[in-house]
Design a protein around this motif. Structure first.
Motif, PDB file in Angstrom:
ATOM      1  N   ASP A  54       0.879  -1.359   0.015  1.00 32.40           N
ATOM      2  CA  ASP A  54      -0.119  -0.103   0.044  1.00 32.40           C
ATOM      3  C   ASP A  54       0.785   1.128  -0.031  1.00 32.40           C
ATOM      4  O   ASP A  54       0.236   2.512  -0.343  1.00 32.40           O
ATOM      5  CB  ASP A  54      -0.853  -0.045   1.124  1.00 32.40           C
ATOM      6  CG  ASP A  54      -2.247  -0.901   1.030  1.00 32.40           C
ATOM      7  OD1 ASP A  54      -2.352  -1.417  -0.095  1.00 32.40           O
ATOM      8  OD2 ASP A  54      -2.601  -1.198   2.093  1.00 32.40           O
ATOM      9  N   ARG A  76      -2.550  -5.139  -5.823  1.00 33.96           N
ATOM     10  CA  ARG A  76      -3.906  -5.284  -5.006  1.00 33.96           C
ATOM     11  C   ARG A  76      -4.973  -6.395  -5.644  1.00 33.96           C
ATOM     12  O   ARG A  76      -5.400  -7.028  -4.916  1.00 33.96           O
ATOM     13  CB  ARG A  76      -4.485  -3.905  -4.855  1.00 33.96           C
ATOM     14  CG  ARG A  76      -4.047  -2.958  -3.858  1.00 33.96           C
ATOM     15  CD  ARG A  76      -4.802  -1.650  -4.018  1.00 33.96           C
ATOM     16  NE  ARG A  76      -4.066  -0.620  -3.073  1.00 33.96           N
ATOM     17  CZ  ARG A  76      -4.250   0.548  -2.765  1.00 33.96           C
ATOM     18  NH1 ARG A  76      -5.184   0.953  -3.552  1.00 33.96           N
ATOM     19  NH2 ARG A  76      -3.864   1.036  -1.943  1.00 33.96           N
ATOM     20  N   ARG A  79      -3.479  -9.793  -5.157  1.00 32.97           N
ATOM     21  CA  ARG A  79      -3.332 -10.172  -3.636  1.00 32.97           C
ATOM     22  C   ARG A  79      -4.921 -10.077  -2.817  1.00 32.97           C
ATOM     23  O   ARG A  79      -5.221 -11.131  -2.266  1.00 32.97           O
ATOM     24  CB  ARG A  79      -2.767  -8.655  -2.572  1.00 32.97           C
ATOM     25  CG  ARG A  79      -1.462  -8.692  -3.002  1.00 32.97           C
ATOM     26  CD  ARG A  79      -0.564 -10.025  -2.614  1.00 32.97           C
ATOM     27  NE  ARG A  79      -0.580 -10.219  -1.164  1.00 32.97           N
ATOM     28  CZ  ARG A  79       0.368  -9.722  -0.314  1.00 32.97           C
ATOM     29  NH1 ARG A  79       1.132  -8.846  -0.556  1.00 32.97           N
ATOM     30  NH2 ARG A  79       0.402  -9.817   0.939  1.00 32.97           N
ATOM     31  N   SER A  80      -5.671  -9.770  -3.950  1.00 32.52           N
ATOM     32  CA  SER A  80      -7.193 -10.071  -3.704  1.00 32.52           C
ATOM     33  C   SER A  80      -7.669 -11.596  -3.691  1.00 32.52           C
ATOM     34  O   SER A  80      -8.754 -11.915  -2.776  1.00 32.52           O
ATOM     35  CB  SER A  80      -8.089  -9.112  -4.192  1.00 32.52           C
ATOM     36  OG  SER A  80      -7.961  -9.255  -5.754  1.00 32.52           O
ATOM     37  N   ASP A  83      -6.544 -13.275  -0.863  1.00 33.80           N
ATOM     38  CA  ASP A  83      -7.247 -12.882   0.460  1.00 33.80           C
ATOM     39  C   ASP A  83      -8.048 -13.858   1.016  1.00 33.80           C
ATOM     40  O   ASP A  83      -8.070 -14.208   2.261  1.00 33.80           O
ATOM     41  CB  ASP A  83      -7.868 -11.369   0.227  1.00 33.80           C
ATOM     42  CG  ASP A  83      -8.236 -10.816   1.490  1.00 33.80           C
ATOM     43  OD1 ASP A  83      -7.383 -10.787   2.339  1.00 33.80           O
ATOM     44  OD2 ASP A  83      -9.249 -10.581   1.562  1.00 33.80           O
ATOM     45  N   ASP A 117      -6.036  -5.686   2.868  1.00 34.05           N
ATOM     46  CA  ASP A 117      -5.188  -6.692   2.190  1.00 34.05           C
ATOM     47  C   ASP A 117      -4.908  -8.030   2.657  1.00 34.05           C
ATOM     48  O   ASP A 117      -5.850  -8.581   3.500  1.00 34.05           O
ATOM     49  CB  ASP A 117      -3.663  -5.903   2.072  1.00 34.05           C
ATOM     50  CG  ASP A 117      -3.308  -5.882   3.585  1.00 34.05           C
ATOM     51  OD1 ASP A 117      -3.841  -6.673   4.560  1.00 34.05           O
ATOM     52  OD2 ASP A 117      -2.312  -5.148   3.804  1.00 34.05           O
ATOM     53  N   CYS A 118      -4.238  -8.984   1.959  1.00 32.51           N
ATOM     54  CA  CYS A 118      -4.243 -10.464   2.125  1.00 32.51           C
ATOM     55  C   CYS A 118      -3.394 -10.734   3.282  1.00 32.51           C
ATOM     56  O   CYS A 118      -2.420 -11.295   2.887  1.00 32.51           O
ATOM     57  CB  CYS A 118      -3.843 -10.866   0.893  1.00 32.51           C
ATOM     58  SG  CYS A 118      -3.939 -12.732   0.981  1.00 32.51           S
TER      59      CYS A 118
END
Length: 205
Positions: A54, A76, A79-80, A83, A117-118
């Motif tokens: 981030d 992002r 990583r989602s 997650d 975030d994850c």
């Protein structure tokens, strides 16, 4: 510093089933891993970046830089996907006969992270004479065989370090390898321990 860190876990040690000599061997084994991990190298720049995605468009990079923003969005998005897997670790886990010491049970209590975030957080609660409580930041990444590599980051240690493990969603098992640090450096097994790998089974979601 300890090998125990940023994760939600509970350790139960049935003292009635142990002897002073056994307690000393267990304490020595854990202290050995802790000292070795603390003496290992720092996290690489890549690992540090993985924990601060981030911040990718802050600092020296201008917040309006299109390339920076595009890279951040890509990170992002990737990583989602992970997650859901990382958050599926949330719950209570138990490792029986930890490090090969009979009747010694160590639990891992994983909590959902506060951010989007994850990452999840976990606590391993260890008696004071074995080093006290430790916390981890836990991340996951997919592997080709359908399992997930798990990284347990101890950000409070000096220097910070991480251990790795495997999450098998089909078997619903989770491991942590205390015998290796920062993705490679091998730690020799201390006296009295028959393994350096903690193998957890879920006890509740």
């Amino acid at each position: 510093q300890d090998v125990w860190a940023h994760s939600s876990a509970v350790a139960t040690l049935p003292f009635a089933a142990t002897t002073p000599a056994m307690n000393l061997r267990i304490a020595s084994a854990l202290a050995f891993f802790c000292a070795r991990a603390a003496g290992a190298s720092h996290l690489s720049d890549e690992e540090g970046a993985a924990l601060s995605v981030d911040d990718a468009c802050r600092g020296d990079a201008a917040a309006g830089d299109e390339a920076c923003v595009a890279e951040l969005l890509q990170h992002r998005a990737l990583r989602s996907i992970e997650d859901c897997v990382a958050r599926s670790l949330v719950g209570k886990w138990l490792c029986k006969d930890a490090l090969g010491f009979k009747t010694i049970n160590i639990g891992l209590d994983v909590h959902q992270g506060e951010s989007s975030d994850c990452k999840v957080r976990a606590d391993i609660v260890v008696p004071d004479y074995l080093g006290g409580n430790r916390e981890y930041v836990v991340t996951t990444s997919p592997m080709e065989d359908g399992t997930y590599k798990v990284k347990y980051y101890n950000q409070k240690a000096t220097p910070p370090y991480f251990h790795e493990g495997i999450f098998d969603p089909k078997a619903d098992t989770l491991t942590e390898d205390l015998g290796h640090v920062n993705g490679g450096s091998e730690l020799p097994r201390p006296e009295g321990a028959t393994t350096a790998v903690l193998t957890f089974e879920r006890t509740s979601a």
